[in-house]
Design a protein around this motif. Structure first.
Motif, PDB file in Angstrom:
ATOM      1  N   UNK A  39       0.789  -1.239   0.000  1.00 19.89           N
ATOM      2  CA  UNK A  39       0.000   0.000   0.000  1.00 19.89           C
ATOM      3  C   UNK A  39       0.817   1.283   0.000  1.00 19.89           C
ATOM      4  N   UNK A  40       2.058   1.259   0.455  1.00 19.36           N
ATOM      5  CA  UNK A  40       2.781   2.509   0.746  1.00 19.36           C
ATOM      6  C   UNK A  40       3.058   3.376  -0.480  1.00 19.36           C
ATOM      7  N   UNK A  68      -5.670   5.824  -6.355  1.00 19.35           N
ATOM      8  CA  UNK A  68      -5.531   4.358  -6.415  1.00 19.35           C
ATOM      9  C   UNK A  68      -5.956   3.716  -5.103  1.00 19.35           C
ATOM     10  N   UNK A  69      -5.545   4.320  -4.016  1.00 20.55           N
ATOM     11  CA  UNK A  69      -5.810   3.783  -2.690  1.00 20.55           C
ATOM     12  C   UNK A  69      -7.303   3.759  -2.379  1.00 20.55           C
ATOM     13  N   UNK A 129     -12.514  -0.596  -1.349  1.00 17.19           N
ATOM     14  CA  UNK A 129     -11.270  -0.081  -1.926  1.00 17.19           C
ATOM     15  C   UNK A 129     -10.103  -0.624  -1.094  1.00 17.19           C
ATOM     16  N   UNK A 130      -8.894  -0.409  -1.571  1.00 15.27           N
ATOM     17  CA  UNK A 130      -7.710  -0.813  -0.809  1.00 15.27           C
ATOM     18  C   UNK A 130      -7.666  -0.042   0.514  1.00 15.27           C
ATOM     19  N   UNK A 131      -8.073   1.215   0.482  1.00 12.59           N
ATOM     20  CA  UNK A 131      -8.122   2.011   1.710  1.00 12.59           C
ATOM     21  C   UNK A 131      -9.090   1.384   2.713  1.00 12.59           C
ATOM     22  N   UNK A 176      -2.152   8.275   6.497  1.00 12.30           N
ATOM     23  CA  UNK A 176      -3.041   8.218   7.655  1.00 12.30           C
ATOM     24  C   UNK A 176      -3.299   6.769   8.045  1.00 12.30           C
ATOM     25  N   UNK A 177      -3.528   5.923   7.061  1.00 12.56           N
ATOM     26  CA  UNK A 177      -3.786   4.509   7.344  1.00 12.56           C
ATOM     27  C   UNK A 177      -2.540   3.846   7.911  1.00 12.56           C
ATOM     28  N   UNK A 178      -1.390   4.185   7.375  1.00  7.42           N
ATOM     29  CA  UNK A 178      -0.145   3.612   7.903  1.00  7.42           C
ATOM     30  C   UNK A 178       0.020   4.002   9.370  1.00  7.42           C
TER      31      UNK A 178
END
Length: 170
Positions: free
Chosen positions: A20-21, A27-28, A38-40, A101-103
């Motif tokens: 994901x990074x 895209x995310x 979604x991937x997010x 933010x997700x990381x």
């Protein structure tokens, strides 16, 4: 917690972060259709699940030992041909979110897990205490830890599939 669990938690998280990074915001947050995450959203679901599992482990550590609890087979947790409906408490936010933010949220949820596990002086207690999982039933706490990285591995495969369907080659 065994070294194997530590290694699997770390290796799986590193694989997730590698997937994901490097994704851009669009895209995310893009979904293949209106019925899929979604991937997010998959990533946010992993944050929520790890926090929920950690709370369950924390709760289980306060329970009395249960010598009747048996290990269950978790191989079906990896079978993506069988869709498992996420409980409401671990369904992701529908709002777009930034990768960084997700990381940060993933780091926070992992730190929470490791902080709770550091309070355990004798790791064998994880085999003696149990909590009911909403899908798999009564599980010893060590299997809750195992399920964290198995669940993450399952969703890494889903993220790879979403990337393929969206034509993303990172």
């Amino acid at each position: 917690m065994s070294n194997l669990h530590n290694e699997n938690l770390a290796d799986t998280r590193n694989r997730l972060l590698n997937e994901i990074s490097l994704l851009g915001y669009e895209e995310f947050n893009k979904s293949t259709d209106t019925n899929t995450w979604s991937i997010a959203q998959v990533s946010h679901h992993l944050v929520l699940t790890e926090k929920a599992f950690t709370r369950a482990i924390e709760y289980g550590l306060k329970q009395v030992p249960n010598n009747q609890v048996r290990k269950i087979s978790l191989h079906h947790a990896m079978d993506r041909t069988k869709k498992i409906e996420a409980p409401e408490m671990v369904k992701p936010n529908l709002e777009p979110i930034d990768v960084l933010q997700v990381i940060d949220l993933l780091n926070d949820s992992r730190n929470y897990l490791l902080t709770v596990l550091k309070t355990v002086k004798d790791m064998s207690i994880l085999e003696e205490r149990s909590v009911v999982h909403p899908v798999f039933g009564e599980m010893p706490l060590d299997q809750w830890v195992e399920l964290i990285y198995l669940h993450e591995q399952r969703h890494i495969d889903q993220i790879k599939e979403i990337k393929f369907l969206l034509g993303i080659s990172t």
